[in-house]
Scaffold this motif. Sequence first.
Motif, PDB file in Angstrom:
ATOM      1  N   LEU A 192     -22.669  -3.423 -63.518  1.00  0.00           N
ATOM      2  CA  LEU A 192     -22.659  -4.815 -63.081  1.00  0.00           C
ATOM      3  C   LEU A 192     -21.253  -5.262 -62.674  1.00  0.00           C
ATOM      4  O   LEU A 192     -21.109  -6.107 -61.792  1.00  0.00           O
ATOM      5  CB  LEU A 192     -23.209  -5.718 -64.186  1.00  0.00           C
ATOM      6  CG  LEU A 192     -24.692  -5.538 -64.499  1.00  0.00           C
ATOM      7  CD1 LEU A 192     -25.185  -6.679 -65.378  1.00  0.00           C
ATOM      8  CD2 LEU A 192     -25.536  -5.471 -63.238  1.00  0.00           C
ATOM      9  N   GLU A 193     -20.232  -4.689 -63.291  1.00  0.00           N
ATOM     10  CA  GLU A 193     -18.863  -4.973 -62.843  1.00  0.00           C
ATOM     11  C   GLU A 193     -18.680  -4.514 -61.402  1.00  0.00           C
ATOM     12  O   GLU A 193     -17.992  -5.166 -60.608  1.00  0.00           O
ATOM     13  CB  GLU A 193     -17.858  -4.267 -63.754  1.00  0.00           C
ATOM     14  CG  GLU A 193     -17.779  -4.826 -65.156  1.00  0.00           C
ATOM     15  CD  GLU A 193     -16.914  -3.981 -66.066  1.00  0.00           C
ATOM     16  OE1 GLU A 193     -16.222  -3.057 -65.562  1.00  0.00           O
ATOM     17  OE2 GLU A 193     -16.931  -4.212 -67.289  1.00  0.00           O
ATOM     18  N   GLU A 194     -19.296  -3.382 -61.059  1.00  0.00           N
ATOM     19  CA  GLU A 194     -19.199  -2.852 -59.699  1.00  0.00           C
ATOM     20  C   GLU A 194     -19.832  -3.814 -58.688  1.00  0.00           C
ATOM     21  O   GLU A 194     -19.430  -3.859 -57.527  1.00  0.00           O
ATOM     22  CB  GLU A 194     -19.888  -1.489 -59.640  1.00  0.00           C
ATOM     23  CG  GLU A 194     -19.588  -0.663 -58.421  1.00  0.00           C
ATOM     24  CD  GLU A 194     -18.141  -0.218 -58.339  1.00  0.00           C
ATOM     25  OE1 GLU A 194     -17.664  -0.057 -57.202  1.00  0.00           O
ATOM     26  OE2 GLU A 194     -17.497  -0.037 -59.396  1.00  0.00           O
ATOM     27  N   ALA A 195     -20.828  -4.567 -59.144  1.00  0.00           N
ATOM     28  CA  ALA A 195     -21.557  -5.475 -58.251  1.00  0.00           C
ATOM     29  C   ALA A 195     -21.154  -6.935 -58.448  1.00  0.00           C
ATOM     30  O   ALA A 195     -21.849  -7.832 -57.963  1.00  0.00           O
ATOM     31  CB  ALA A 195     -23.055  -5.322 -58.484  1.00  0.00           C
ATOM     32  N   ALA A 196     -20.043  -7.169 -59.137  1.00  0.00           N
ATOM     33  CA  ALA A 196     -19.637  -8.541 -59.438  1.00  0.00           C
ATOM     34  C   ALA A 196     -19.514  -9.369 -58.156  1.00  0.00           C
ATOM     35  O   ALA A 196     -18.897  -8.943 -57.177  1.00  0.00           O
ATOM     36  CB  ALA A 196     -18.306  -8.539 -60.181  1.00  0.00           C
ATOM     37  N   ALA A 225     -26.719  -0.932 -60.524  1.00  0.00           N
ATOM     38  CA  ALA A 225     -26.590  -2.385 -60.412  1.00  0.00           C
ATOM     39  C   ALA A 225     -27.737  -2.981 -59.619  1.00  0.00           C
ATOM     40  O   ALA A 225     -28.272  -4.044 -59.971  1.00  0.00           O
ATOM     41  CB  ALA A 225     -25.256  -2.743 -59.764  1.00  0.00           C
ATOM     42  N   VAL A 226     -28.137  -2.314 -58.542  1.00  0.00           N
ATOM     43  CA  VAL A 226     -29.256  -2.812 -57.741  1.00  0.00           C
ATOM     44  C   VAL A 226     -30.546  -2.769 -58.550  1.00  0.00           C
ATOM     45  O   VAL A 226     -31.312  -3.751 -58.588  1.00  0.00           O
ATOM     46  CB  VAL A 226     -29.401  -1.998 -56.439  1.00  0.00           C
ATOM     47  CG1 VAL A 226     -30.656  -2.430 -55.682  1.00  0.00           C
ATOM     48  CG2 VAL A 226     -28.177  -2.187 -55.556  1.00  0.00           C
ATOM     49  N   GLY A 256     -27.070  -4.947 -47.145  1.00  0.00           N
ATOM     50  CA  GLY A 256     -26.148  -3.899 -47.544  1.00  0.00           C
ATOM     51  C   GLY A 256     -25.390  -4.269 -48.805  1.00  0.00           C
ATOM     52  O   GLY A 256     -25.157  -5.443 -49.085  1.00  0.00           O
ATOM     53  N   PHE A 257     -25.013  -3.254 -49.578  1.00  0.00           N
ATOM     54  CA  PHE A 257     -24.187  -3.467 -50.754  1.00  0.00           C
ATOM     55  C   PHE A 257     -22.807  -3.915 -50.280  1.00  0.00           C
ATOM     56  O   PHE A 257     -22.140  -4.628 -50.746  1.00  0.00           O
ATOM     57  CB  PHE A 257     -24.094  -2.198 -51.581  1.00  0.00           C
ATOM     58  CG  PHE A 257     -23.673  -2.419 -53.027  1.00  0.00           C
ATOM     59  CD1 PHE A 257     -24.612  -2.385 -54.032  1.00  0.00           C
ATOM     60  CD2 PHE A 257     -22.354  -2.660 -53.361  1.00  0.00           C
ATOM     61  CE1 PHE A 257     -24.237  -2.574 -55.354  1.00  0.00           C
ATOM     62  CE2 PHE A 257     -21.968  -2.859 -54.669  1.00  0.00           C
ATOM     63  CZ  PHE A 257     -22.906  -2.826 -55.672  1.00  0.00           C
TER      64      PHE A 257
END
Length: 257
Positions: A192-196, A225-226, A256-257
């Motif tokens: 989740l940090e990666e997707a903050a 995260a997704v 897109g991410f």
Amino acid sequence: MNFPLPTSVPRLVDTLRRSSRPALLWYGADGERVELSGRVLDNWAAKTANLCVDELDLGSGDLVVLGDEVHWRALAVTLGAWTAGAAVRPSDPRGTTADGDVVVALVDAEGGLPPLLAHPPAGARAVVVDRPALSLGLRGGAPDDAVDYCAEVRSHADVYSGLEEPVADGPALPDPDVGQEITHARLLPRALEEAAGREEQWGTAAAVHVPGRQVDPRFLLRVLAVLASGRAVVLTDRDTADGSWTAVLTAENAVGF
């Protein structure tokens, strides 16, 4: 997210089991499209975890070295290994050596053995993965002492009844930003940090494309995260530089991410 963060990858997979909505969408360079619901992705992860324990003798803290080519089955193997409490380390399939208890890689486009499996490290089990979605095993069979993933995984149980939880402080994945392992307890929070800050950007999209031409730790964290957001993850090994990929994302209500 619209539900509390699960405590581990197996608990995340549990939430997928209750969903008939798409969880993974695969677009292959060969034109193949594969759609896995949450329930089906859970099924693949459970079967893989059972294969890891029953056939490969993997346990908590053991290491699975994963070829770095993007494919939907690479994600199934990763989720299964984590469910069984093992660590996963992506590796360059062009290399000829890799430390690990199990080495897993896809055959090449012609069905040939990848270099990563040509000379596995002493004592490591080799697992060969075929590409087509309907494959029942490798054409011509697996090499001596190698496990044919597609031929063997289907015979394993649909529910994993092993570890209730991986060892919390056991290694799960190398951290892409610091020189240490992400533990099983930290795996989802680190994802989740990666997707903050991206939840607002994703808005009402049903799916998110995680870009990248190779599986590496950051790629896997973004996939997690997704999935944890309740959306489907879109994976591809095809060229996304032309306008046709934009049309794919539009058709899938994906961003897109």
